[in-house]
Design an enzyme around this catalytic site. Structure first.
Site, mmCIF file in Angstrom:
data_model
loop_
_atom_site.group_PDB
_atom_site.id
_atom_site.type_symbol
_atom_site.label_atom_id
_atom_site.label_comp_id
_atom_site.label_asym_id
_atom_site.label_seq_id
_atom_site.Cartn_x
_atom_site.Cartn_y
_atom_site.Cartn_z
ATOM 1 N N GLY A 45 0.791 -1.229 0.000
ATOM 2 C CA GLY A 45 0.000 0.000 0.000
ATOM 3 C C GLY A 45 0.822 1.276 0.000
ATOM 4 O O GLY A 45 0.338 2.339 0.392
ATOM 5 N N ASN A 73 1.781 2.949 -2.597
ATOM 6 C CA ASN A 73 1.192 3.893 -3.559
ATOM 7 C C ASN A 73 -0.036 4.567 -2.958
ATOM 8 O O ASN A 73 -0.232 5.778 -3.144
ATOM 9 C CB ASN A 73 0.854 3.191 -4.873
ATOM 10 N N MET A 103 -3.180 -7.203 -7.680
ATOM 11 C CA MET A 103 -2.495 -8.181 -8.523
ATOM 12 C C MET A 103 -3.468 -9.118 -9.241
ATOM 13 O O MET A 103 -3.279 -10.331 -9.263
ATOM 14 C CB MET A 103 -1.471 -8.951 -7.685
ATOM 15 N N HIS A 153 1.764 0.695 -13.102
ATOM 16 C CA HIS A 153 2.540 -0.480 -13.490
ATOM 17 C C HIS A 153 4.033 -0.151 -13.402
ATOM 18 O O HIS A 153 4.460 0.915 -13.862
ATOM 19 C CB HIS A 153 2.174 -0.885 -14.922
ATOM 20 N N GLN A 167 9.835 2.494 -7.486
ATOM 21 C CA GLN A 167 8.730 2.820 -6.566
ATOM 22 C C GLN A 167 8.775 4.269 -6.104
ATOM 23 O O GLN A 167 7.726 4.904 -5.948
ATOM 24 C CB GLN A 167 8.757 1.871 -5.374
ATOM 25 N N GLN A 182 9.549 6.720 -7.830
ATOM 26 C CA GLN A 182 8.920 7.492 -8.912
ATOM 27 C C GLN A 182 7.422 7.208 -8.999
ATOM 28 O O GLN A 182 6.638 8.099 -9.350
ATOM 29 C CB GLN A 182 9.607 7.188 -10.248
ATOM 30 N N GLU A 183 7.020 5.978 -8.680
ATOM 31 C CA GLU A 183 5.584 5.668 -8.644
ATOM 32 C C GLU A 183 4.872 6.607 -7.679
ATOM 33 O O GLU A 183 3.763 7.071 -7.943
ATOM 34 C CB GLU A 183 5.356 4.215 -8.175
#
Ligand code: GAR
Length: 204
Positions: free
Chosen positions: A14, A16, A94, A113, A175, A177-178
């Site tokens: 979690g 993100n 997923m 993604h 991640q 950058q996500e």
């Protein structure tokens, strides 16, 4: 523009979702996370959501292992409608979502993604990029369509692949950058600046 009402679907840590919550708390994203749903009973994303007083629930997607279809898909749609969400945010969910969910929230299902699509759809994409010998990797936020990781692209961010990278070090760099890309994409959506023209997302 009315503030976005986000339903977040996730299967894992979690982080993100956390970046989205941080953007909201920091006043840079006009949205509210109205529910978090996981297909994994003990996924940390649920606990993380509860710590922020966000309604969070496990909803089984059995008997399928890799997709959301049939009665489980119906249950997800109902749960998302129940809380009045207008946007579905897949954040490490997923499973492949199917046309039933997409039809219930047309043009309002987003995914992140961990690769520069259309390269490396599917699983463990950062490892695929490393094994392939890529010099650049990254992440993609896109609208979801009926294919796998194939919908119109909203935001992409890149990272270098460095000498000595392991799957873990590269994934961590992606991640980071996500956590910028998802809030950025949602900010554009919240501001009404996105329109889908065929494969292309126009940003006004
Ligand atoms: C993220 O790296 C996301 O890109 C990936 O799962 C991770 C979830 O992390 N998603 C996919 O691979 C989807 N095919 P998080 O639970 O900490 O946000």
């Amino acid at each position: 523009m009315p503030k976005l009402r986000l339903a977040v679907l996730g299967s894992g840590a979690g982080t993100n979702m956390q970046s989205i919550l941080d953007a909201i708390a920091g006043g840079t994203l006009d949205a509210e996370v109205v529910c978090v749903i996981s297909d994994v009973a003990d996924a940390p994303i649920l606990e993380r959501a509860r710590r922020h007083n966000i309604p969070a629930r496990f909803l089984s997607a059995a008997p399928y292992k890799t997709k959301l279809e049939g009665p489980a898909e119906e249950a997800y749609i109902q749960a998302i409608r129940e809380v009045g969400a207008d946007t579905v945010v897949l954040a490490g969910f997923m499973r492949i979502v199917k046309p039933g969910l997409l039809a219930a929230f047309p043009g309002r299902v987003l995914n992140i993604h961990p690769a520069l699509l259309p390269a490396f759809p599917g699983l463990h994409s950062w490892k695929q990029a490393l094994d392939y010998g890529c010099k650049v990797a990254g992440c993609t936020v896109h609208f979801v369509d009926a294919g796998t990781d194939s919908g119109p692209i909203i935001v992409q961010r890149t990272v270098p692949v460095l000498e000595g990278d392991t799957p873990e070090t590269l994934h961590a760099r992606i991640q980071a950058q996500e956590h910028l890309a998802y809030p950025e994409a949602l900010r554009l959506l919240a501001a009404g600046r996105l329109s889908i023209r065929g494969r292309t997302v126009a940003i006004a």
